[in-house]
Design a protein around this motif. Sequence first.
Motif, PDB file in Angstrom:
ATOM      1  N   ASN A   1       0.818  -1.212   0.000  1.00  0.00           N
ATOM      2  CA  ASN A   1       0.000   0.000   0.000  1.00  0.00           C
ATOM      3  C   ASN A   1       0.851   1.260   0.000  1.00  0.00           C
ATOM      4  OD1 ASN A   1      -2.323  -1.503  -0.013  1.00  0.00           O
ATOM      5  ND2 ASN A   1      -2.790  -1.219   2.156  1.00  0.00           N
ATOM      6  N   SER A   2       2.064   1.166   0.576  1.00  0.00           N
ATOM      7  CA  SER A   2       2.967   2.318   0.628  1.00  0.00           C
ATOM      8  C   SER A   2       3.894   2.383  -0.580  1.00  0.00           C
ATOM      9  CB  SER A   2       3.813   2.262   1.913  1.00  0.00           C
ATOM     10  OG  SER A   2       2.992   2.382   3.056  1.00  0.00           O
ATOM     11  N   GLY A   3       3.862   1.376  -1.430  1.00  0.00           N
ATOM     12  CA  GLY A   3       4.726   1.362  -2.596  1.00  0.00           C
ATOM     13  C   GLY A   3       6.136   0.885  -2.312  1.00  0.00           C
ATOM     14  N   ILE A   4       6.344   0.257  -1.143  1.00  0.00           N
ATOM     15  CA  ILE A   4       7.633  -0.351  -0.814  1.00  0.00           C
ATOM     16  C   ILE A   4       7.601  -1.805  -1.269  1.00  0.00           C
ATOM     17  CG2 ILE A   4       9.199  -1.011   1.061  1.00  0.00           C
ATOM     18  CD1 ILE A   4       8.217   1.390   2.636  1.00  0.00           C
ATOM     19  N   LEU A   5       8.639  -2.254  -1.969  1.00  0.00           N
ATOM     20  CA  LEU A   5       8.639  -3.598  -2.535  1.00  0.00           C
ATOM     21  C   LEU A   5       8.881  -4.656  -1.457  1.00  0.00           C
ATOM     22  CD1 LEU A   5      10.858  -2.928  -5.695  1.00  0.00           C
ATOM     23  CD2 LEU A   5       8.364  -2.792  -5.509  1.00  0.00           C
ATOM     24  N   PRO A   6       7.948  -5.612  -1.269  1.00  0.00           N
ATOM     25  CA  PRO A   6       8.162  -6.722  -0.322  1.00  0.00           C
ATOM     26  C   PRO A   6       8.721  -7.940  -1.055  1.00  0.00           C
ATOM     27  CG  PRO A   6       5.857  -6.641  -0.936  1.00  0.00           C
ATOM     28  CD  PRO A   6       6.566  -5.607  -1.777  1.00  0.00           C
ATOM     29  N   LEU A   7      10.016  -8.036  -1.135  1.00  0.00           N
ATOM     30  CA  LEU A   7      10.684  -9.085  -1.897  1.00  0.00           C
ATOM     31  C   LEU A   7      11.103 -10.233  -0.991  1.00  0.00           C
ATOM     32  CD1 LEU A   7      12.885  -6.556  -3.846  1.00  0.00           C
ATOM     33  CD2 LEU A   7      11.148  -7.992  -4.928  1.00  0.00           C
ATOM     34  N   THR A   8      11.020 -11.455  -1.492  1.00  0.00           N
ATOM     35  CA  THR A   8      11.477 -12.616  -0.722  1.00  0.00           C
ATOM     36  C   THR A   8      12.540 -13.375  -1.519  1.00  0.00           C
ATOM     37  OG1 THR A   8       9.652 -13.944  -1.621  1.00  0.00           O
ATOM     38  CG2 THR A   8       9.320 -12.919   0.546  1.00  0.00           C
ATOM     39  N   PHE A   9      13.436 -14.024  -0.779  1.00  0.00           N
ATOM     40  CA  PHE A   9      14.473 -14.839  -1.407  1.00  0.00           C
ATOM     41  C   PHE A   9      13.843 -16.102  -1.991  1.00  0.00           C
ATOM     42  CE2 PHE A   9      16.730 -12.481   1.946  1.00  0.00           C
ATOM     43  CZ  PHE A   9      17.798 -11.954   1.228  1.00  0.00           C
ATOM     44  N   LYS A  10      14.149 -16.406  -3.259  1.00  0.00           N
ATOM     45  CA  LYS A  10      13.680 -17.672  -3.817  1.00  0.00           C
ATOM     46  C   LYS A  10      14.353 -18.823  -3.082  1.00  0.00           C
ATOM     47  CE  LYS A  10      12.754 -20.193  -8.034  1.00  0.00           C
ATOM     48  NZ  LYS A  10      12.763 -20.182  -9.527  1.00  0.00           N
ATOM     49  N   ASN A  11      15.604 -18.622  -2.732  1.00  0.00           N
ATOM     50  CA  ASN A  11      16.358 -19.581  -1.926  1.00  0.00           C
ATOM     51  C   ASN A  11      16.739 -18.879  -0.630  1.00  0.00           C
ATOM     52  OD1 ASN A  11      18.123 -21.362  -0.737  1.00  0.00           O
ATOM     53  ND2 ASN A  11      19.461 -21.591  -2.511  1.00  0.00           N
ATOM     54  N   GLU A  12      16.154 -19.306   0.495  1.00  0.00           N
ATOM     55  CA  GLU A  12      16.377 -18.600   1.757  1.00  0.00           C
ATOM     56  C   GLU A  12      17.854 -18.524   2.152  1.00  0.00           C
ATOM     57  OE1 GLU A  12      13.991 -19.939   4.985  1.00  0.00           O
ATOM     58  OE2 GLU A  12      12.089 -19.273   4.076  1.00  0.00           O
TER      59      GLU A  12
ATOM     60  N   ARG B   1      -3.834  -6.579  -9.635  1.00  0.00           N
ATOM     61  CA  ARG B   1      -4.160  -5.328  -8.942  1.00  0.00           C
ATOM     62  C   ARG B   1      -2.985  -4.848  -8.103  1.00  0.00           C
ATOM     63  NH1 ARG B   1      -5.753  -4.669  -3.766  1.00  0.00           N
ATOM     64  NH2 ARG B   1      -6.850  -2.735  -3.211  1.00  0.00           N
ATOM     65  N   GLN B   2      -2.345  -5.749  -7.354  1.00  0.00           N
ATOM     66  CA  GLN B   2      -1.213  -5.359  -6.522  1.00  0.00           C
ATOM     67  C   GLN B   2      -0.045  -4.848  -7.362  1.00  0.00           C
ATOM     68  OE1 GLN B   2      -0.796  -9.115  -4.426  1.00  0.00           O
ATOM     69  NE2 GLN B   2      -1.524  -8.196  -2.511  1.00  0.00           N
ATOM     70  N   ALA B   3       0.169  -5.444  -8.519  1.00  0.00           N
ATOM     71  CA  ALA B   3       1.237  -4.986  -9.406  1.00  0.00           C
ATOM     72  C   ALA B   3       0.992  -3.541  -9.837  1.00  0.00           C
ATOM     73  CB  ALA B   3       1.335  -5.899 -10.620  1.00  0.00           C
ATOM     74  N   LYS B   4      -0.258  -3.214 -10.121  1.00  0.00           N
ATOM     75  CA  LYS B   4      -0.595  -1.841 -10.506  1.00  0.00           C
ATOM     76  C   LYS B   4      -0.395  -0.875  -9.333  1.00  0.00           C
ATOM     77  CE  LYS B   4      -3.907  -3.119 -14.117  1.00  0.00           C
ATOM     78  NZ  LYS B   4      -5.337  -3.119 -14.526  1.00  0.00           N
ATOM     79  N   ILE B   5      -0.709  -1.345  -8.119  1.00  0.00           N
ATOM     80  CA  ILE B   5      -0.512  -0.503  -6.932  1.00  0.00           C
ATOM     81  C   ILE B   5       0.972  -0.206  -6.732  1.00  0.00           C
ATOM     82  CG2 ILE B   5      -0.657  -0.481  -4.402  1.00  0.00           C
ATOM     83  CD1 ILE B   5      -3.279  -2.070  -4.679  1.00  0.00           C
ATOM     84  N   VAL B   6       1.802  -1.243  -6.825  1.00  0.00           N
ATOM     85  CA  VAL B   6       3.242  -1.070  -6.651  1.00  0.00           C
ATOM     86  C   VAL B   6       3.798  -0.145  -7.730  1.00  0.00           C
ATOM     87  CG1 VAL B   6       5.459  -2.268  -6.807  1.00  0.00           C
ATOM     88  CG2 VAL B   6       3.634  -3.228  -5.406  1.00  0.00           C
ATOM     89  N   ALA B   7       3.395  -0.346  -8.965  1.00  0.00           N
ATOM     90  CA  ALA B   7       3.889   0.492 -10.066  1.00  0.00           C
ATOM     91  C   ALA B   7       3.478   1.948  -9.882  1.00  0.00           C
ATOM     92  CB  ALA B   7       3.378  -0.039 -11.398  1.00  0.00           C
ATOM     93  N   ALA B   8       2.279   2.160  -9.303  1.00  0.00           N
ATOM     94  CA  ALA B   8       1.790   3.527  -9.082  1.00  0.00           C
ATOM     95  C   ALA B   8       2.481   4.211  -7.909  1.00  0.00           C
ATOM     96  CB  ALA B   8       0.281   3.512  -8.854  1.00  0.00           C
ATOM     97  N   GLY B   9       3.185   3.439  -7.091  1.00  0.00           N
ATOM     98  CA  GLY B   9       3.823   4.007  -5.914  1.00  0.00           C
ATOM     99  C   GLY B   9       2.944   3.951  -4.682  1.00  0.00           C
ATOM    100  N   GLY B  10       1.971   3.032  -4.663  1.00  0.00           N
ATOM    101  CA  GLY B  10       1.139   2.855  -3.478  1.00  0.00           C
ATOM    102  C   GLY B  10      -0.343   2.939  -3.770  1.00  0.00           C
ATOM    103  N   LEU B  11      -1.136   2.506  -2.794  1.00  0.00           N
ATOM    104  CA  LEU B  11      -2.584   2.406  -2.967  1.00  0.00           C
ATOM    105  C   LEU B  11      -3.246   3.764  -3.141  1.00  0.00           C
ATOM    106  CD1 LEU B  11      -5.140   0.681  -3.021  1.00  0.00           C
ATOM    107  CD2 LEU B  11      -5.155   0.719  -0.519  1.00  0.00           C
ATOM    108  N   LEU B  12      -2.763   4.772  -2.446  1.00  0.00           N
ATOM    109  CA  LEU B  12      -3.390   6.087  -2.560  1.00  0.00           C
ATOM    110  C   LEU B  12      -3.229   6.632  -3.973  1.00  0.00           C
ATOM    111  CD1 LEU B  12      -4.998   8.103  -0.908  1.00  0.00           C
ATOM    112  CD2 LEU B  12      -2.868   9.259  -0.350  1.00  0.00           C
ATOM    113  N   ASN B  13      -2.031   6.523  -4.519  1.00  0.00           N
ATOM    114  CA  ASN B  13      -1.814   6.954  -5.904  1.00  0.00           C
ATOM    115  C   ASN B  13      -2.682   6.146  -6.863  1.00  0.00           C
ATOM    116  OD1 ASN B  13       0.129   8.719  -4.974  1.00  0.00           O
ATOM    117  ND2 ASN B  13       1.861   7.440  -5.567  1.00  0.00           N
ATOM    118  N   PHE B  14      -2.775   4.832  -6.622  1.00  0.00           N
ATOM    119  CA  PHE B  14      -3.571   3.955  -7.469  1.00  0.00           C
ATOM    120  C   PHE B  14      -5.050   4.322  -7.395  1.00  0.00           C
ATOM    121  CE2 PHE B  14      -6.129   0.002  -7.669  1.00  0.00           C
ATOM    122  CZ  PHE B  14      -5.890  -0.365  -8.986  1.00  0.00           C
ATOM    123  N   THR B  15      -5.540   4.610  -6.179  1.00  0.00           N
ATOM    124  CA  THR B  15      -6.951   4.943  -5.981  1.00  0.00           C
ATOM    125  C   THR B  15      -7.298   6.274  -6.638  1.00  0.00           C
ATOM    126  OG1 THR B  15      -6.947   3.748  -3.879  1.00  0.00           O
ATOM    127  CG2 THR B  15      -8.760   5.275  -4.259  1.00  0.00           C
TER     128      THR B  15
END
Length: 663
Positions: free
Chosen positions: A589-600, A647-661
Amino acid sequence: MGAFLDKTGRIGYNGIQRDFRRYIIMNVTQKLIKAHLVTGEMIPGQEISVKIDQTLTQDATGTMAYLQLEAMGIDKVRTERSVAYVDHNTLQSGFENADDHMYIQTCCAKHGIYFSRPGNGICHQVHLERFGKPGKTLLGSDSHTPTGGGIGMLAMGAGGLDVAVAMGGGAFYLVMPKVVKVELTGRLRPMVSAKDVILRLLQMLSVKGGVGKVIEYTGEGVKTLSVPERATITNMGAELGATTSVFPSDEVTRAFLKAQGREEDYIPLEADADAEYDETVTIDLSSLQPLAACPHSPDNVKTVAELGKMKIDQVCIGSCTNSSYADLMKVAAILKGKTVADNVSLSIAPGSKQVFNMLAANGALADIIAAGARVLECACGPCIGMGQSPNSAGISLRTFNRNFEGRSGTADGKIYLVSPEVAAFSAINGYLTDPTSEAFTGVDVRMPEKFLINDNMVIVPPADGSSVQVRRGPNIKPFPVNDPLPESIRADVLLKVGDNITTDHIMPAGSKILPYRSNIPYLSQFCFGVCDKTFPERAKAAGKSFIVGGSNYGQGSSREHAALVPLYLGVKAVIAKSFARIHRANLINSGILPLTFKNEADYDRISLSDTLELPDILRCVNENRPIFIINHTTGDRIELEMPLSERQAKIVAAGGLLNFTRG
């Protein structure tokens, strides 16, 4: 018209009553979701959205939620009922909290929101008493909103921005959860309580055991538990990391609602006889012993007998977990005619004005006071670090839901989570006490046939609030808004942390910090103070940065400040082994990328101060391509994952939910 639950607990569609049990066998969770489903299919792991009937906020998160509601241009809320509670920031040592309360109150009047005034009680306790309805959905800007599952609601915690969207009539998006059946058999023995049920489940499943799941309670043992006892269990389901927890709505539910003068809100709701579940756990209530969660995690559980007669310094009774009328009547009965031990400070906070009034009217409050307890106002208080911090290295027994390191306000405090019965006997004896070992027969608290009902501390909004002037104090600052996602990101790792980092680590609470929840710039200086006090200054100097974390990153509170403050400090992405549900949503929602390791194991290939780059990240998000990060310090190329819905991809690309909304 969408699906709905009628007064018989049956699902109807398009205004036509139909008993879908003839066609679809469902558990309670599936029935609740099906009746509110807006988009998606009910297949675990797929994104769905649901209609929200009710919302709640509390003042620590509410100011930000209402600023976001205003930013969306919503004139009036479109839910069946939205309620704003003041229960967290009630210590008014300066103008800040009082200003925030006035802002929330005037915002409520303008936008059609009920306002529960300071002193009326803790949001979850009051909502259970006065507003919760079986069969309804509830979204709250507090992680313990699943308390409402004790009355048969689909009640979920979320960030303030998600709640603001729901108040504006938008659907709430989530991943369709798996459903875990917890079958309760037998009956609790005297001096063993509902708190011991959820502590046992935490011991079995851990703080990560409920991630991506709903915990649904079934079995003959359910009938032996009152609604407040059920609510204690669903409240601490949040500590499992669960999406929510839910009990059926039955004759026990009807009796509670009738006693609250709300029998018309009752509908029956239970799982179909052959309903299927993804997992099954069985707990024999009659076999349980008094338990305690040891420092510093709710799943670090041992029996009280095993811990022995440990000397204690403090006892705190209350919080949204254990501050009901029945809880405090048991405490009063144990304290009656006794005196708190010389070495112990005992504080008690009733969960609501209703509870407080009833204790005063029947004489129980006099017994509590006579024993030497310090009676606090009807608020969260010590649970959120708002006063009553223990002494240095002090041992504090608390009937609360969390015992994270430093949360009490004392950095080296040792916090144990226990039941009201354990807490009360221990306060008298001066050491941790197993209540089943006490020669005591004075506790037989029955639910009243009629609660004392007085809603004079709830302000009903005017029919037309368009002329209301919203009052903003000088401490209320604009919240940060992100820029759209750039093509690539290059920055240094300014913080690397381990497993089970909580939102209390990221953005601490407490009386010194909570008054500034509406002032992100000031609040930022405390970010990650528990882990590294230099982080805020270094982050501001760098301008942009990465954070690397372990498993279950962001567990605990729903506070979106744990995403908004890092956003303000320039954090562009968090790379972790795994994320807690609500915090991951808040990062998106804040436009910060939540990335996870494919291999921990790749967690070990990144070190503090390494320079990392996410090349073509915008294209990867927009086109759902594999994501790699380049470690320019070591030369490593590490594959990452960030599963996003369209939908989440569009939110992240927009820089967050507020920008997307805003579009």
